[in-house]
Design a protein around this motif. Structure first.
Motif, PDB file in Angstrom:
ATOM      1  N   ILE A 245       7.136   0.272 -17.010  1.00 23.24           N
ATOM      2  CA  ILE A 245       6.096  -0.157 -16.557  1.00 23.24           C
ATOM      3  C   ILE A 245       4.892   0.584 -16.687  1.00 23.24           C
ATOM      4  CG2 ILE A 245       5.083  -0.766 -14.165  1.00 23.24           C
ATOM      5  CD1 ILE A 245       7.951  -1.103 -13.309  1.00 23.24           C
ATOM      6  N   LYS A 246       3.775   0.079 -17.215  1.00 21.08           N
ATOM      7  CA  LYS A 246       2.532   0.877 -17.286  1.00 21.08           C
ATOM      8  C   LYS A 246       1.874   1.448 -16.061  1.00 21.08           C
ATOM      9  CE  LYS A 246       2.013  -1.162 -22.140  1.00 21.08           C
ATOM     10  NZ  LYS A 246       1.261  -2.421 -22.926  1.00 21.08           N
ATOM     11  N   CYS A 247       1.362   2.575 -16.176  1.00 23.87           N
ATOM     12  CA  CYS A 247       0.614   2.740 -14.766  1.00 23.87           C
ATOM     13  C   CYS A 247      -0.787   2.697 -14.940  1.00 23.87           C
ATOM     14  CB  CYS A 247       0.892   4.340 -14.668  1.00 23.87           C
ATOM     15  SG  CYS A 247       0.306   4.949 -13.402  1.00 23.87           S
ATOM     16  N   LEU A 248      -1.247   1.807 -13.872  1.00 23.80           N
ATOM     17  CA  LEU A 248      -2.662   1.686 -13.667  1.00 23.80           C
ATOM     18  C   LEU A 248      -3.080   2.635 -12.563  1.00 23.80           C
ATOM     19  CD1 LEU A 248      -1.677  -0.956 -15.163  1.00 23.80           C
ATOM     20  CD2 LEU A 248      -3.311  -2.172 -13.596  1.00 23.80           C
ATOM     21  N   ILE A 249      -3.901   3.782 -13.244  1.00 24.29           N
ATOM     22  CA  ILE A 249      -4.441   4.916 -12.326  1.00 24.29           C
ATOM     23  C   ILE A 249      -5.544   4.212 -11.486  1.00 24.29           C
ATOM     24  CG2 ILE A 249      -5.453   7.253 -12.236  1.00 24.29           C
ATOM     25  CD1 ILE A 249      -3.899   7.573 -14.752  1.00 24.29           C
ATOM     26  N   ARG A 250      -5.411   4.084 -10.150  1.00 21.96           N
ATOM     27  CA  ARG A 250      -6.497   3.314  -9.310  1.00 21.96           C
ATOM     28  C   ARG A 250      -7.183   4.434  -8.596  1.00 21.96           C
ATOM     29  NH1 ARG A 250      -3.797   0.079  -4.534  1.00 21.96           N
ATOM     30  NH2 ARG A 250      -2.714   2.187  -4.359  1.00 21.96           N
TER      31      ARG A 250
ATOM     32  N   ASP B 232       2.038  -8.716 -13.585  1.00 21.25           N
ATOM     33  CA  ASP B 232       1.710  -7.445 -13.022  1.00 21.25           C
ATOM     34  C   ASP B 232       2.527  -7.213 -11.717  1.00 21.25           C
ATOM     35  OD1 ASP B 232      -0.462  -7.199 -14.902  1.00 21.25           O
ATOM     36  OD2 ASP B 232      -1.998  -7.328 -13.133  1.00 21.25           O
ATOM     37  N   GLY B 233       2.653  -5.836 -11.527  1.00 16.21           N
ATOM     38  CA  GLY B 233       3.534  -5.403 -10.374  1.00 16.21           C
ATOM     39  C   GLY B 233       2.764  -4.858  -9.280  1.00 16.21           C
ATOM     40  N   HIS B 234       3.448  -4.521  -8.328  1.00 16.51           N
ATOM     41  CA  HIS B 234       2.823  -3.958  -6.906  1.00 16.51           C
ATOM     42  C   HIS B 234       4.260  -3.412  -6.116  1.00 16.51           C
ATOM     43  CE1 HIS B 234       0.471  -4.215  -3.131  1.00 16.51           C
ATOM     44  NE2 HIS B 234       1.789  -4.215  -2.754  1.00 16.51           N
ATOM     45  N   ALA B 235       4.398  -2.093  -6.394  1.00 15.56           N
ATOM     46  CA  ALA B 235       5.732  -1.755  -5.779  1.00 15.56           C
ATOM     47  C   ALA B 235       5.311  -0.190  -5.298  1.00 15.56           C
ATOM     48  CB  ALA B 235       6.729  -1.603  -6.952  1.00 15.56           C
ATOM     49  N   PRO B 236       4.514  -0.050  -4.032  1.00 20.28           N
ATOM     50  CA  PRO B 236       4.462   1.394  -3.441  1.00 20.28           C
ATOM     51  C   PRO B 236       5.584   1.963  -2.914  1.00 20.28           C
ATOM     52  CG  PRO B 236       3.809  -0.537  -2.013  1.00 20.28           C
ATOM     53  CD  PRO B 236       4.137  -1.338  -3.403  1.00 20.28           C
ATOM     54  N   GLY B 237       5.904   3.094  -3.429  1.00 23.38           N
ATOM     55  CA  GLY B 237       6.799   3.771  -2.963  1.00 23.38           C
ATOM     56  C   GLY B 237       8.384   3.496  -3.627  1.00 23.38           C
ATOM     57  N   LEU B 238       8.573   2.481  -4.365  1.00 21.58           N
ATOM     58  CA  LEU B 238       9.877   1.937  -4.967  1.00 21.58           C
ATOM     59  C   LEU B 238      10.103   2.881  -5.857  1.00 21.58           C
ATOM     60  CD1 LEU B 238      11.643  -0.446  -4.253  1.00 21.58           C
ATOM     61  CD2 LEU B 238      10.648  -1.568  -6.367  1.00 21.58           C
TER      62      LEU B 238
ATOM     63  N   ASP C 140       1.825  -1.609 -12.826  1.00 22.75           N
ATOM     64  CA  ASP C 140       2.025  -1.071 -11.406  1.00 22.75           C
ATOM     65  C   ASP C 140       0.615  -0.321 -11.220  1.00 22.75           C
ATOM     66  OD1 ASP C 140       3.486  -0.933  -8.931  1.00 22.75           O
ATOM     67  OD2 ASP C 140       2.639   1.033  -9.227  1.00 22.75           O
ATOM     68  N   HIS C 141       0.039  -0.731 -10.216  1.00 20.03           N
ATOM     69  CA  HIS C 141      -1.254   0.113  -9.727  1.00 20.03           C
ATOM     70  C   HIS C 141      -0.969   0.735  -8.499  1.00 20.03           C
ATOM     71  CE1 HIS C 141      -1.816  -3.818  -8.161  1.00 20.03           C
ATOM     72  NE2 HIS C 141      -2.474  -3.466  -6.891  1.00 20.03           N
TER      73      HIS C 141
ATOM     74  N   ASN D 108       5.315  -9.111  -3.439  1.00 19.67           N
ATOM     75  CA  ASN D 108       6.338  -9.456  -2.756  1.00 19.67           C
ATOM     76  C   ASN D 108       7.565  -8.921  -3.189  1.00 19.67           C
ATOM     77  OD1 ASN D 108       8.679 -10.176  -0.901  1.00 19.67           O
ATOM     78  ND2 ASN D 108       8.150 -12.451  -1.184  1.00 19.67           N
ATOM     79  N   PHE D 109       7.716  -7.371  -3.514  1.00 19.59           N
ATOM     80  CA  PHE D 109       8.564  -6.680  -4.156  1.00 19.59           C
ATOM     81  C   PHE D 109      10.162  -6.837  -3.560  1.00 19.59           C
ATOM     82  CE2 PHE D 109       6.743  -3.197  -1.689  1.00 19.59           C
ATOM     83  CZ  PHE D 109       7.909  -2.882  -0.831  1.00 19.59           C
ATOM     84  N   PRO D 110       9.989  -7.038  -2.007  1.00 22.43           N
ATOM     85  CA  PRO D 110      11.206  -7.314  -1.344  1.00 22.43           C
ATOM     86  C   PRO D 110      11.788  -8.577  -1.800  1.00 22.43           C
ATOM     87  CG  PRO D 110       9.895  -6.282   0.212  1.00 22.43           C
ATOM     88  CD  PRO D 110       9.271  -6.714  -1.180  1.00 22.43           C
ATOM     89  N   GLY D 111      11.070  -9.629  -2.358  1.00 23.07           N
ATOM     90  CA  GLY D 111      11.492 -10.931  -2.650  1.00 23.07           C
ATOM     91  C   GLY D 111      12.169 -10.815  -4.070  1.00 23.07           C
ATOM     92  N   VAL D 112      11.632  -9.897  -4.900  1.00 21.68           N
ATOM     93  CA  VAL D 112      12.213  -9.526  -6.077  1.00 21.68           C
ATOM     94  C   VAL D 112      13.606  -9.000  -6.059  1.00 21.68           C
ATOM     95  CG1 VAL D 112      12.056  -8.218  -8.263  1.00 21.68           C
ATOM     96  CG2 VAL D 112      10.019  -9.537  -7.191  1.00 21.68           C
ATOM     97  N   LEU D 113      13.656  -7.831  -5.117  1.00 23.02           N
ATOM     98  CA  LEU D 113      14.798  -7.277  -5.127  1.00 23.02           C
ATOM     99  C   LEU D 113      15.800  -8.226  -4.421  1.00 23.02           C
ATOM    100  CD1 LEU D 113      13.710  -3.890  -3.671  1.00 23.02           C
ATOM    101  CD2 LEU D 113      13.958  -4.446  -6.075  1.00 23.02           C
ATOM    102  N   GLN D 114      15.612  -9.110  -3.714  1.00 23.29           N
ATOM    103  CA  GLN D 114      16.440 -10.037  -3.083  1.00 23.29           C
ATOM    104  C   GLN D 114      16.651 -11.611  -3.967  1.00 23.29           C
ATOM    105  OE1 GLN D 114      14.839 -10.725   0.577  1.00 23.29           O
ATOM    106  NE2 GLN D 114      14.905  -8.494   1.204  1.00 23.29           N
ATOM    107  N   CYS D 115      16.016 -11.373  -4.876  1.00 27.80           N
ATOM    108  CA  CYS D 115      16.043 -12.708  -5.950  1.00 27.80           C
ATOM    109  C   CYS D 115      15.858 -13.835  -5.253  1.00 27.80           C
ATOM    110  CB  CYS D 115      17.635 -12.628  -6.442  1.00 27.80           C
ATOM    111  SG  CYS D 115      17.945 -11.326  -7.578  1.00 27.80           S
TER     112      CYS D 115
END
Length: 557
Positions: A219-224, A180-186, A202-203, A154-161
Motif C-alpha cells: 500500500i503506497k503511503c500518502l504523507i498528509r 484508494d484506501g483509508h485505514a487509520p490505525g489498522l 492510504d493517507h 468503510n474499512f470495517p465493511g471491507v474486513l466484514q466482506c
C-alpha cells in the motif's frame, strides 16, 4: 476555459531530470502544448525547470472554494494537478455534485482528476443527502472522466466482506482503476485483509510504524499535511527510504492556508530535513502521475508541457507555472480569472430553539452518579480519544463544564427536521459562546460546539439562514459579537474570490480563538467530529458513536 497568460514555445534553464537524477542546462521545445524535444546545451539561465507539483489526495470542497477558484490560488505555488475525491459534495448532492465539480474544473487549465465516491454515506449509521450504491458507483467508473475509486473509508465493511463494499471495489478492479484506501490505525491481520482486497493507497497513517507496515503490504503511503491532520513530521523519513511508495497530499486545506502554500511547502520541509532531493520530487511530482495513469507532464519528450520554474532547490520560489504550454502563474501572481460559479444546494432544516438542546439529568437508581462519555479532540489530528467525566448539573440539566473544558456538541440533520444528537467534547476550550459549521465530514450536517444552549442555537440558526457556512457567536472583551461565512454552494463552498474567502475564514477563525479555543484549526477539527469511520469516539445522527466497536453508545457510561 479560464483565461491565462501567454503560450510559450521554448524555455531554457537548468533542467531537473527526476528519472535520471541529474540537473543539466538545456532548452525545452514545445509544440501544441506538448514537449517536442529537449536539448542539452553548454549553458543556460540559472532558473530551474522541473515537473509541476501534484496533490495526491485532496477534497477540493474543504478549501471552501470551487475548483476554478482553488486553481487560481494553487498555481501560484506550482501545483499543476490534483487527485480529487468529491465525496464531500457527493454526500450532499449525489452524482449531481460530482458532475458539478467536474464541469467546473473543466473551466480551469489545472488538471483535476476526480474519482467515484466509495462511501456515500461513510457508513450505514450516518445520514447524508444522497446514497451511492454499488450500481451507481459502477456506472460512474464506466466514465473516462472518473479515474479511480475514492478512499474506501468503510474499512470495517471491507474486513466484514460487506457485499456492497466489495462490489464497489470489484467494479474498480474490473475497469482496471485504482482503489484508494483509508485505514487509520489498522494493523496486523485486519490490515493484511484490507490490503488483500486490492487497496492501493492510504493517507491515514499517523505513526511511522503504521506506515511502514502498510508499505510492506504494497500500500503506497500518502504523507498528509492538511489544515487539521498533520502527519508530515512523523512520516517524512519514508521519502528517502521508499521513494517509489510515497506521495504528498493535503487531504483537506482551508482557504487561508492555501493562500500561503500547498505541496511546495512539504517539498521545502522535506529537503530541509535532509531527505534526498530526487526522492522528494518523485513523491511530489512523479508518483501520483504514474500511479493513476494521468496525462500530466513529467518533463519528457511527448509529455504535456506541464512544468514550473523555481529560483532554487532549497526554498523552491516559484517563478512561473506552465500548464499545457500556457503560463498560468508568474512570480506570485495568478493569471487565471475568477469565474462566477452556479449555485447548487440541498438544505431542508427549520430553525431550532435553545430548549431543543437541553439534556435533563436522568433519575438514575444506582448509588453512584454515572459518568458521561466524552469525545477527546486532539489538536493536529482527526482521530479522537474518549474519556469519562462526571456531569455538571444546573437546575436539573446537564450543561457545559467550562472549568474542565467539557463542552456540549450537537449535530443537526440538515436534510430533514429531526431531533438533534447531543454529546460532550473536551479540548475545544471555549469559555463562552459557540461555533458551528455545515462543513462536517462526511455527511455535512450542522455541527456545533458551545457553552450556552442559546449560543449554540444562535450559531446554528445563522447557518440555516444562509443555507450553509461557518459561524461564531459570543462575547469578546464583554462585547457581544456574531459572524458568519456563507457557503451557499452545497453548504461547502463559497461563490466568492479565493483571497476574499481566505481573509474571511481567517477572521472567523480568529474569533473562535478569541472565544477561548486553543486549537490550531478549530473549524477543521470540528468538521471531523462527526466522521464515524475515524477512531475513537464521534457524534453521529444516532448519538455518541464508538468507532472501534462500530456502534452507537449511550451518552451515559
Amino acid at each position: 476555459m479560464n483565461s491565462h497568460g501567454p503560450t510559450i514555445t521554448t524555455v531554457s534553464g537548468q533542467l531537473v531530470d527526476i528519472f535520471n537524477q541529474k540537473i543539466f542546462p538545456g532548452t525545452v521545445h514545445l509544440v501544441g502544448g506538448r514537449i517536442s524535444r529537449i536539448e542539452e546545451s553548454a549553458s543556460a539561465p540559472e532558473s530551474l525547470i522541473l515537473p509541476g507539483f501534484v496533490d495526491a489526495h485532496i477534497h477540493i470542497e474543504s478549501s471552501m472554494l470551487v475548483p476554478t477558484e482553488f486553481a487560481r490560488l494553487a498555481v501560484v505555488h506550482g501545483t499543476v494537478a490534483t487527485i480529487s475525491d468529491p465525496h464531500e459534495i457527493a454526500n450532499v448532492l449525489g452524482t449531481r455534485g460530482i458532475w458539478y465539480m467536474i464541469d467546473n474544473a473543466k473551466l480551469s487549465p489545472v488538471k483535476f482528476h476526480f474519482g467515484a465516491s466509495s462511501c456515500v454515506p461513510a457508513c450505514a449509521f450516518d445520514k447524508s443527502g444522497a446514497v451511492l450504491d454499488a450500481a451507481e458507483v459502477a456506472k460512474l467508473l464506466d466514465d473516462p472522466e472518473i479515474k479511480y475509486l475514492t478512499e474506501m473509508m468503510n474499512f470495517p465493511g471491507v474486513l466484514q466482506c460487506d457485499p456492497e463494499v466489495m462490489a464497489k471495489i470489484r467494479a474498480a478492479h474490473e475497469r482496471t482503476k485504482p482503489v484508494d484506501g483509508h485505514a487509520p490505525g489498522l494493523c496486523g491481520e485486519g490490515l493484511r485483509k484490507y490490503a488483500a482486497a486490492g487497496i492501493t493507497t492510504d493517507h491515514e497513517s499517523f505513526t511511522y510504524r503504521e506506515a511502514r507496515e502498510k508499505i510492506g503490504l504494497g500500500i503506497k503511503c500518502l504523507i498528509r499535511e492538511g489544515s487539521a491532520a498533520k502527519n508530515f513530521a512523523a512520516l517524512y523519513p519514508l521519502l528517502g527510504e521508499f521513494p517509489e511508495m510515497t506521495m504528498l497530499c493535503s487531504d483537506d486545506k482551508h482557504p487561508d492556508d492555501l493562500v500561503v502554500g500547498h505541496i511546495n511547502q512539504l517539498v521545502v520541509r522535506a529537503v530541509a530535513h535532509g531527505q534526498p532531493l530526487f526522492a522528494v520530487l518523485r513523491a511530489a511530482c512523479v508518483n501520483p502521475v504514474l500511479h493513476y495513469g494521468l496525462d500530466v507532464g513529467l518533463l519528457r519528450p511527448g509529455d504535456a508541457a506541464d512544468f514550473i520554474e523555481v529560483g532554487n532547490l532549497e526554498q523552491f520560489p516559484v517563478l512561473r507555472t506552465v500548464i499545457n504550454g500556457q503560463v498560468v502563474a508568474e512570480r506570485g501572481r495568478t493569471l487565471l480569472k475568477h469565474v462566477a460559479p452556479p449555485m447548487v444546494n440541498q438544505f431542508k432544516t427549520s430553525k431550532l430553539s435553545a430548549e431543543e438542546f437541553a439534556i435533563p439529568h436522568p433519575p438514575f437508581s444506582t448509588p453512584h452518579s454515572p459518568k458521561l462519555r466524552v469525545i477527546e479532540a486532539i489538536d493536529g489530528q482527526i482521530v479522537t480519544g474518549q474519556l469519562r467525566a462526571f456531569p455538571k448539573i444546573e437546575n436539573g440539566l446537564v450543561v457545559s463544564d467550562v472549568a474542565n473544558d467539557i463542552l456540549k456538541i450537537v449535530l443537526v440533520d440538515r436534510y430533514n427536521d429531526s431531533p438533534p444528537a447531543i454529546g460532550f467534547i473536551k479540548n475545544f476550550g471555549l469559555t463562552n459562546g459557540a461555533i458551528a459549521s455545515t462543513v462536517s465530514h462526511d455527511s455535512h450536517n450542522l455541527l456545533a460546539v458551545g457553552v450556552e444552549d442559546e449560543s449554540i442555537a444562535q450559531a446554528i440558526n445563522l447557518l440555516i439562514d444562509c443555507r450553509g457556512g461557518i459561524s461564531a457567536v459570543g462575547k469578546v472583551n464583554g462585547e457581544k459579537t456574531e459572524t458568519v461565512l456563507p457557503l451557499p454552494i452545497a453548504g461547502l463552498m463559497s461563490d466568492r474570490e479565493g483571497h476574499h474567502v481566505g481573509q474571511e475564514y481567517a477572521r472567523i477563525d480568529k474569533l473562535a480563538k478569541a472565544l477561548g479555543s486553543q486549537l490550531s484549526a478549530p473549524y477543521m477539527t470540528l468538521s471531523f467530529m462527526a466522521l464515524l469511520v475515524i477512531p475513537e469516539l464521534k457524534l453521529g445522527p444516532c448519538g455518541v458513536f464508538d468507532v472501534g466497536k462500530f456502534q452507537p453508545m449511550a451518552l451515559w457510561d
